[in-house]
Design an enzyme around this catalytic site. Structure first.
Site, PDB file in Angstrom:
ATOM      1  N   LYS A 284       0.847  -1.188   0.000  1.00  0.00           N
ATOM      2  CA  LYS A 284       0.000   0.000   0.000  1.00  0.00           C
ATOM      3  C   LYS A 284       0.884   1.240   0.000  1.00  0.00           C
ATOM      4  CE  LYS A 284      -4.278   1.513   2.238  1.00  0.00           C
ATOM      5  NZ  LYS A 284      -5.214   1.267   3.362  1.00  0.00           N
ATOM      6  N   GLU A 370     -19.260  -5.793  11.266  1.00  0.00           N
ATOM      7  CA  GLU A 370     -20.204  -5.031  12.071  1.00  0.00           C
ATOM      8  C   GLU A 370     -21.220  -5.917  12.785  1.00  0.00           C
ATOM      9  OE1 GLU A 370     -18.634  -2.433   8.789  1.00  0.00           O
ATOM     10  OE2 GLU A 370     -19.510  -4.440   8.889  1.00  0.00           O
ATOM     11  N   ARG A 398     -25.256  -2.321   8.689  1.00  0.00           N
ATOM     12  CA  ARG A 398     -24.870  -3.713   8.471  1.00  0.00           C
ATOM     13  C   ARG A 398     -25.039  -4.563   9.728  1.00  0.00           C
ATOM     14  NH1 ARG A 398     -19.599  -3.549   4.534  1.00  0.00           N
ATOM     15  NH2 ARG A 398     -20.706  -5.269   3.559  1.00  0.00           N
TER      16      ARG A 398
END
Length: 620
Positions: A284, A370, A398
């Site tokens: 990244k 979640e 969610r």
């Protein structure tokens, strides 16, 4: 903002992936270098998601080079990493408008481009959608290919594994690319794996593998021995066979920054039958040292100077609501050893960095999960702990079933600290906190609080934490007003609003942080103003008093009008037969596009001028 395309001799010729596919494969390294440089120059001038895109440069080039997009379907999970995809698919010259009002959408968006197959923003949806598309492609029978790119933490969500399990079961043709940006591969190991991946994805090996299965199918002992031998061989040079246990053919890990190796392997895998996993290792922030060293800080960036070693500091003079919450969490945890704080992979965004360092035994990052976060909190509460779930408004969607089934029905004392409520801004429809008051207000046993400023926010957090029942405090993204904070153990009476101003004819009932603009409107119109504070339970006595002493009630909230706090006032007024006109002001019945918070509030009439205009129009 203009970028001199003369500095990008190959990239400037690529207006669509068809142009990319006209190049020779040996030119792709230069295309990748130019694409990385262009992304750096553009985002540094415009702001936006950054580190993830730098890590997917070579993968994006390879995918569009090998696959016949947009005929072949390419799906990006979450979409943070899709800026290079936008550049190669006709949006190069508009990239500087990304995340800005009327500019490019921050994520892949179906309405924006035929190359954006699935509109995204929340994580872990790509494999499910890809499987649906793979089934549709099979029925279509035109040899359309389907690829899902998942990574950047999205594989930590249960939905991704549900999709993998289903895909392995029904065995449709599809490729899932696992973009693993946590693994570093040394040069030697990378070269070995690249060679192995090319061999294992090639026609010779796959032909022997599939043919051998047919020959050995009627000889179970030999078939089992051969299978175990294959697993043992592959297990020596690749990670576990977990994905193959789910029914996928696993290839990798390979170097995700070797564009030619990616092209060779992906080209081979394009023709394979059944569900395939290609595991690539990327870094990244690749190619920009500061982002490589601190990919979290460079995940999304403001405008910055690429030549400098640090991002510019925030100009905000006041602490954010997230910081207020983080500070409260630390103070409360020092007094309450049973406080347990939970986040679904939003430590930085929710202001929990300091807490995680000071109270590691009371801090739980459950990853992008979640549903699990909410039910985990239920278990903690049943066990006598005092859980606090820090979660974004749009992410709580969610965990809605768990909020009802595992928390509210059992009346468990769990506090939900709901960040990014109301208009969030540049991330657009997938991230606006438009619906939390509406979807929570119908749930029994739940106390719902909407602070007007940071003082009320801390008071409500403490109040909710000390209640012996479910409670939610919803607060916006951004800075507070400078209000003085209370002592950490101070609470307020549940269900009681505050009259802030007494006026004539009209009573404005404000829920949440639009109170400051509502005060200005009340001054302009000489109306009464009430800081309602509680969405549930409503201060029914105060509403009755306002209805009996005024001609009109106006409700104001940074939430959908449909089912929101104003709807609660309407229901009470009707149930009591009160003779009062009511005007509800809030978010309209539509998904709210991206732009700054101030721009969107102004456009929707959720500022002083807008309130005055809406009230005058209602009275006309």
């Amino acid at each position: 903002m203009t970028i001199n395309l003369a500095d990008y001799p190959l990239l400037k010729t690529i207006d669509t992936p068809d142009d990319l596919r006209m190049l020779n494969q040996d030119q792709l390294s230069q295309v990748s270098n130019e694409l990385r440089s262009y992304l750096l120059n553009s985002v540094s001038k415009s702001s936006g998601h950054f580190a993830s895109g730098l890590g997917t440069i070579e993968l994006t080039v390879a995918l569009h080079f090998v696959y016949k997009t947009p005929f072949d379907h390419l799906i990006w999970d979450v979409g943070h990493q899709a800026y290079p995809h936008k550049i190669l698919t006709g949006r190069r010259d508009q990239l500087h408008t990304i995340r800005q009002k009327d500019g490019l959408h921050p994520f892949p968006w179906r309405e924006e481009s035929e190359y954006d197959v699935l509109s995204v923003g929340h994580s872990s949806t790509s494999i499910s959608a890809a499987l649906g598309l793979a089934v549709a492609a099979e029925k279509e029978n035109q040899d359309r290919k389907v690829v899902a790119v998942i990574g950047d933490g999205a594989m930590t969500a249960g939905m991704a594994f549900e999709a993998l399990n289903h895909a392995g079961d029904i065995h449709k043709d599809m490729l899932v690319i696992l973009n693993d940006n946590e693994m570093s591969i040394s040069e030697n190991v990378g070269a070995l794996n690249n060679h192995l991946a090319k061999m294992l994805s090639g026609s010779f090996y796959t032909g022997i593998r599939e043919g051998g299965k047919k020959i050995l199918n009627n000889l179970p002992p030999i078939k089992e021995l051969a299978s175990r031998a294959e697993e043992h061989l592959k297990g020596m040079v690749v990670p576990s066979t977990f994905f193959e246990e789910l029914g996928f053919n696993y290839i990798g890990p390979i170097d995700g920054h070797d564009v030619n190796g990616l092209v060779d392997t992906i080209r081979n895998m394009r023709g394979l039958k059944g569900p395939q996993i290609l595991h690539i290792a990327t870094k990244k922030g690749k190619g920009y040292e500061a982002a490589e060293q601190d990919p979290i800080k460079y995940h999304a960036v403001p405008k910055f100077n690429p030549a400098e070693t640090a991002l510019p500091k925030s100009q905000a003079s006041l602490p954010t609501y997230s910081a207020i919450f983080g500070d409260w969490l630390c103070k409360m945890a020092s007094e309450d050893k049973k406080l347990m704080a939970i986040t679904p992979a939003m430590r930085e965004g929710s202001g929990m960095v300091e807490f995680s360092q000071k109270f590691p035994d009371q801090y739980f990052d459950v990853a992008i999960a979640e549903q699990h976060a909410v039910t985990y909190a239920a278990g903690l509460a049943i066990g006598g702990q005092n859980p606090v779930v820090a979660i974004y408004s749009s992410f709580l969607q969610r965990g809605y079933d768990q909020l009802i089934h595992d928390i509210a029905i059992q009346n468990l004392p769990v506090l939900f600290a709901i960040d990014r409520a109301g208009i969030v801004g540049a991330d657009g429809p997938t991230h606006q906190g438009s619906f939390d008051l509406s979807f929570m207000r119908c749930i029994p046993n739940l106390v719902i609080m909407a602070p007007a400023d940071e003082r009320e926010c801390q008071l409500m957090l403490t109040t909710g934490h000390k209640l012996d029942k479910p409670a939610a405090v919803r607060y916006p993204r951004g800075s507070g007003t400078g209000a003085q904070l209370p002592l950490v153990d101070e609470t307020i009476e549940v269900g009681k609003g505050l009259v802030k101003r007494e006026g004539k004819n009209i009573a404005i009932l404000s829920f949440g942080t639009l109170l400051l603009e509502a005060e200005r409107a009340a001054d302009a119109l000489d109306t009464s103003l009430v800081d309602m504070r509680f969405v549930k339970p409503l201060d029914e006595a105060l509403i009755t008093e306002m209805a009996q002493s005024h001609d009109v009630i106006v409700t104001i909230e940074d939430n959908a009008i449909a089912g929101g706090a104003g709807s609660g006032v309407n229901e009470f007024v009707l149930s009591q037969g009160l003779a009062i006109k009511v005007l509800n002001i809030g978010l309209p019945d539509q998904f709210i596009k991206h732009g700054t918070q101030a721009e969107i509030h102004q456009e929707l009439g959720l500022d002083c001028e807008g309130f005055v205009n809406k009230i005058n129009a209602f009275l006309a």
